[in-house]
Write a protein that holds these residues in place. Structure first.
Motif, PDB file in Angstrom:
ATOM      1  N   TYR A  21     108.654  23.243  61.518  1.00 17.57           N
ATOM      2  CA  TYR A  21     108.822  24.602  62.026  1.00 17.57           C
ATOM      3  C   TYR A  21     107.565  25.424  61.751  1.00 17.57           C
ATOM      4  O   TYR A  21     107.128  26.201  62.596  1.00 17.57           O
ATOM      5  CB  TYR A  21     110.048  25.288  61.403  1.00 17.57           C
ATOM      6  N   THR A  24     105.039  24.294  64.461  1.00 18.12           N
ATOM      7  CA  THR A  24     105.361  24.411  65.885  1.00 18.12           C
ATOM      8  C   THR A  24     106.271  25.578  66.231  1.00 18.12           C
ATOM      9  O   THR A  24     106.464  25.867  67.410  1.00 18.12           O
ATOM     10  CB  THR A  24     106.046  23.133  66.407  1.00 18.12           C
ATOM     11  N   SER A  26     109.343  25.473  65.993  1.00 20.02           N
ATOM     12  CA  SER A  26     110.559  24.853  66.516  1.00 20.02           C
ATOM     13  C   SER A  26     110.865  23.617  65.669  1.00 20.02           C
ATOM     14  O   SER A  26     109.949  23.010  65.116  1.00 20.02           O
ATOM     15  CB  SER A  26     110.334  24.445  67.976  1.00 20.02           C
ATOM     16  N   ARG A  28     113.494  20.049  65.493  1.00 19.21           N
ATOM     17  CA  ARG A  28     114.480  19.225  66.196  1.00 19.21           C
ATOM     18  C   ARG A  28     115.868  19.317  65.576  1.00 19.21           C
ATOM     19  O   ARG A  28     116.857  19.035  66.219  1.00 19.21           O
ATOM     20  CB  ARG A  28     114.014  17.782  66.269  1.00 19.21           C
ATOM     21  N   LEU A  47     106.704  32.737  70.743  1.00 17.83           N
ATOM     22  CA  LEU A  47     107.261  31.537  71.365  1.00 17.83           C
ATOM     23  C   LEU A  47     108.336  31.966  72.344  1.00 17.83           C
ATOM     24  O   LEU A  47     109.206  32.780  72.015  1.00 17.83           O
ATOM     25  CB  LEU A  47     107.871  30.620  70.300  1.00 17.83           C
ATOM     26  N   GLN A  49     111.003  29.906  74.238  1.00 15.58           N
ATOM     27  CA  GLN A  49     111.535  28.545  74.294  1.00 15.58           C
ATOM     28  C   GLN A  49     111.997  28.162  75.695  1.00 15.58           C
ATOM     29  O   GLN A  49     112.657  28.933  76.379  1.00 15.58           O
ATOM     30  CB  GLN A  49     112.693  28.387  73.317  1.00 15.58           C
ATOM     31  N   HIS A  50     111.611  26.948  76.084  1.00 14.88           N
ATOM     32  CA  HIS A  50     112.065  26.301  77.323  1.00 14.88           C
ATOM     33  C   HIS A  50     111.814  27.151  78.565  1.00 14.88           C
ATOM     34  O   HIS A  50     112.579  27.103  79.521  1.00 14.88           O
ATOM     35  CB  HIS A  50     113.537  25.918  77.217  1.00 14.88           C
ATOM     36  N   CYS A 102     103.987  23.656  76.257  1.00 14.01           N
ATOM     37  CA  CYS A 102     104.255  22.379  75.606  1.00 14.01           C
ATOM     38  C   CYS A 102     104.746  21.354  76.627  1.00 14.01           C
ATOM     39  O   CYS A 102     105.684  21.605  77.375  1.00 14.01           O
ATOM     40  CB  CYS A 102     105.299  22.592  74.508  1.00 14.01           C
ATOM     41  N   HIS A 108     113.674  19.985  71.701  1.00 16.57           N
ATOM     42  CA  HIS A 108     113.361  21.249  71.027  1.00 16.57           C
ATOM     43  C   HIS A 108     112.000  21.809  71.429  1.00 16.57           C
ATOM     44  O   HIS A 108     111.702  22.957  71.129  1.00 16.57           O
ATOM     45  CB  HIS A 108     113.429  21.059  69.510  1.00 16.57           C
ATOM     46  N   LEU A 109     111.182  21.026  72.130  1.00 17.07           N
ATOM     47  CA  LEU A 109     109.834  21.465  72.486  1.00 17.07           C
ATOM     48  C   LEU A 109     109.587  21.589  73.991  1.00 17.07           C
ATOM     49  O   LEU A 109     108.727  22.359  74.405  1.00 17.07           O
ATOM     50  CB  LEU A 109     108.796  20.490  71.909  1.00 17.07           C
ATOM     51  N   ASN A 112     108.316  24.772  76.084  1.00 12.96           N
ATOM     52  CA  ASN A 112     108.033  25.929  75.231  1.00 12.96           C
ATOM     53  C   ASN A 112     106.679  26.530  75.598  1.00 12.96           C
ATOM     54  O   ASN A 112     105.713  25.810  75.841  1.00 12.96           O
ATOM     55  CB  ASN A 112     108.019  25.538  73.749  1.00 12.96           C
ATOM     56  N   TYR A 114     103.785  29.188  74.227  1.00 11.10           N
ATOM     57  CA  TYR A 114     103.260  29.902  73.076  1.00 11.10           C
ATOM     58  C   TYR A 114     102.148  30.824  73.548  1.00 11.10           C
ATOM     59  O   TYR A 114     101.223  30.378  74.235  1.00 11.10           O
ATOM     60  CB  TYR A 114     102.674  28.933  72.048  1.00 11.10           C
TER      61      TYR A 114
END
Length: 156
Positions: A21, A24, A26, A28, A47, A49-50, A102, A108-109, A112, A114
């Motif tokens: 974490y 990144t 994030s 898993r 961040l 996410q997704h 990402c 989990h990545l 993403n 950033y």
């Protein structure tokens, strides 16, 4: 002793804080992680996410599948269009030091985004300006993350 503890924070030797974490933003394991996710109250890095939706062809490419040249070009164009659109929007909040999308296919990545600003104040403006907005039908929920060096976030 304090110096040694400071050197351990966020590394694999740190048995309390989640090093993944820390690198990144994030993990898993998510909320089930046995280590602490140090979530900053302010940071230069946001961040989302997704946010990027990889087309199936991109995932196939990442898995080593051979694809026709026109499909590859279309997949690249899809990414470039996304990157340009996002860059132009989030650059309105301040000067960006880095913008990373990402392409790791871990749940989990994947997708993403950033955004690292030179100034924390610009990241704060972006946080306030993006929060609650939608992109491609998805709610944008930016969060501050401790990521400062993307070279440390790469798989080795």
């Amino acid at each position: 002793m304090a110096k040694r503890l400071a050197e351990l924070v966020g590394t694999e030797e740190d048995k309390v804080n989640c090093s993944f974490y820390f690198k990144t933003g994030s993990c898993r394991h998510g909320d089930n992680c046995t280590r602490i996710h140090l979530k900053p109250s302010m940071s230069q890095t946001l961040l989302m996410q997704h946010m990027y939706e990889n087309p199936p062809a991109a995932i196939a490419l990442a898995g080593g599948t051979k694809l026709p040249e026109d499909v590859i070009k279309q997949t690249i164009r899809h990414f470039e269009d996304f990157y340009e659109e996002i860059f132009l929007e989030i650059a309105n909040f301040g000067e960006l030091e880095d913008l990373i999308v990402c392409d790791n296919i871990g749940d989990h990545l994947i997708g993403n985004v950033y955004a690292k600003y030179y100034e924390e104040e610009d990241a704060e403006k972006a946080m306030k300006g993006l929060h609650g907005r939608y992109y491609n039908g998805k709610l944008i929920t930016p969060e501050y993350v401790p990521v400062t060096n993307f070279n440390n976030a790469k798989c080795k």
